[in-house]
Design an enzyme around this catalytic site. Sequence first.
Site, mmCIF file in Angstrom:
data_model
loop_
_atom_site.group_PDB
_atom_site.id
_atom_site.type_symbol
_atom_site.label_atom_id
_atom_site.label_comp_id
_atom_site.label_asym_id
_atom_site.label_seq_id
_atom_site.Cartn_x
_atom_site.Cartn_y
_atom_site.Cartn_z
ATOM 1 N N SER A 82 35.833 42.705 34.372
ATOM 2 C CA SER A 82 34.919 42.050 33.440
ATOM 3 C C SER A 82 34.709 42.982 32.238
ATOM 4 O O SER A 82 35.524 43.869 31.977
ATOM 5 C CB SER A 82 33.603 41.729 34.149
ATOM 6 O OG SER A 82 32.726 41.031 33.299
ATOM 7 N N TYR A 99 36.610 36.359 24.209
ATOM 8 C CA TYR A 99 36.751 37.438 25.189
ATOM 9 C C TYR A 99 35.501 37.552 26.055
ATOM 10 O O TYR A 99 35.570 37.663 27.287
ATOM 11 C CB TYR A 99 37.016 38.738 24.427
ATOM 12 C CG TYR A 99 37.174 39.980 25.266
ATOM 13 C CD1 TYR A 99 38.363 40.236 25.942
ATOM 14 C CD2 TYR A 99 36.153 40.922 25.337
ATOM 15 C CE1 TYR A 99 38.522 41.399 26.690
ATOM 16 C CE2 TYR A 99 36.304 42.087 26.070
ATOM 17 C CZ TYR A 99 37.483 42.319 26.750
ATOM 18 O OH TYR A 99 37.640 43.472 27.483
ATOM 19 N N LYS A 152 35.050 37.064 30.084
ATOM 20 C CA LYS A 152 34.602 38.170 30.923
ATOM 21 C C LYS A 152 33.324 37.824 31.697
ATOM 22 O O LYS A 152 33.136 38.282 32.827
ATOM 23 C CB LYS A 152 34.392 39.423 30.069
ATOM 24 C CG LYS A 152 35.684 40.011 29.525
ATOM 25 C CD LYS A 152 36.675 40.339 30.634
ATOM 26 C CE LYS A 152 37.854 41.145 30.155
ATOM 27 N NZ LYS A 152 38.831 41.413 31.239
#
Length: 300
Positions: free
Chosen positions: A156, A170, A174
Amino acid sequence: MGSLDGRVAIITGAGRGIGREHALLFAREGAEVVVNDLGGSRDGSGADASAAQQVVEEIQALGGKAVANHDDVASWQGAESLINTAVESFGDLHVLVNNAGILRDRTVVNMSEDEWDAVINVHLKGHFAPLQHAAAYWRGRSKVEPGVRRAVINTSSTSGLFGQPGQVNYGAAKMGIAAMTMIAAGELARYDVRVNAIAPAALTRLTAGLPGVPDPEKGEQAGPMDSANVSPFVGYLGTENCPITGRVFFVMGNKVKLFQPWAIIDSIEKPGDERWTIAELETEAARLATVPFDLGNWRD
């Protein structure tokens, strides 16, 4: 004797950066390693089979056992082929480290559909597809060989867990990986599979150029941001007798910090079943905008 003797591990995105360090450490600790890397660029374009092969050769030079794999982890068939590579090469699979990733940073108003799809695909689907095929294999193995303890370590990021402007694609992926980790841990425990995640802070080609991040090309030392500092904790999570599952950790340098998932810290409520009016909420709910969050000392 190594801490990972007899363990077979897949590490995705292992041709460079943190993944490469994971692969080398796992091999030094006695694991047989599948080094997966498509060999793409920072934004996911292109391919270069030499990246994974070079890491395999490094491992073999150390006396370890490794094979290269160039499957696309975001492809359903590629992920299945990746799991098969481990089983066919080394006879089993004990540890899956999902590490592969790309960046295509952009603010919301400027982000294209392709930039969104590419990052979500590589990170989120690229974690789930290998996890699903590994889990299916492990479910089958648990019926004929119960009690073998296996592990998944996902990757993550604080960009998702705390948020980072310019990384909505992104960060969303995550954050999704963190949720996937906790849910999968509950589902797969019956097959003796542990699932954890790390949010690493380390110098890689994905972080190069970011404000405040050392630049090796300018002679700046990585220090605590050395990507090799992250790998020992990942190795520990992959050991047979590690008791941890369903957790997400911040890892940087010699620090390992445990995240607490979403928690309710304040509320407003009316008595009985009475419904709020907008006028009432304008009076009562506005204060929730100023309730402080305690994010801990993760940056220290």
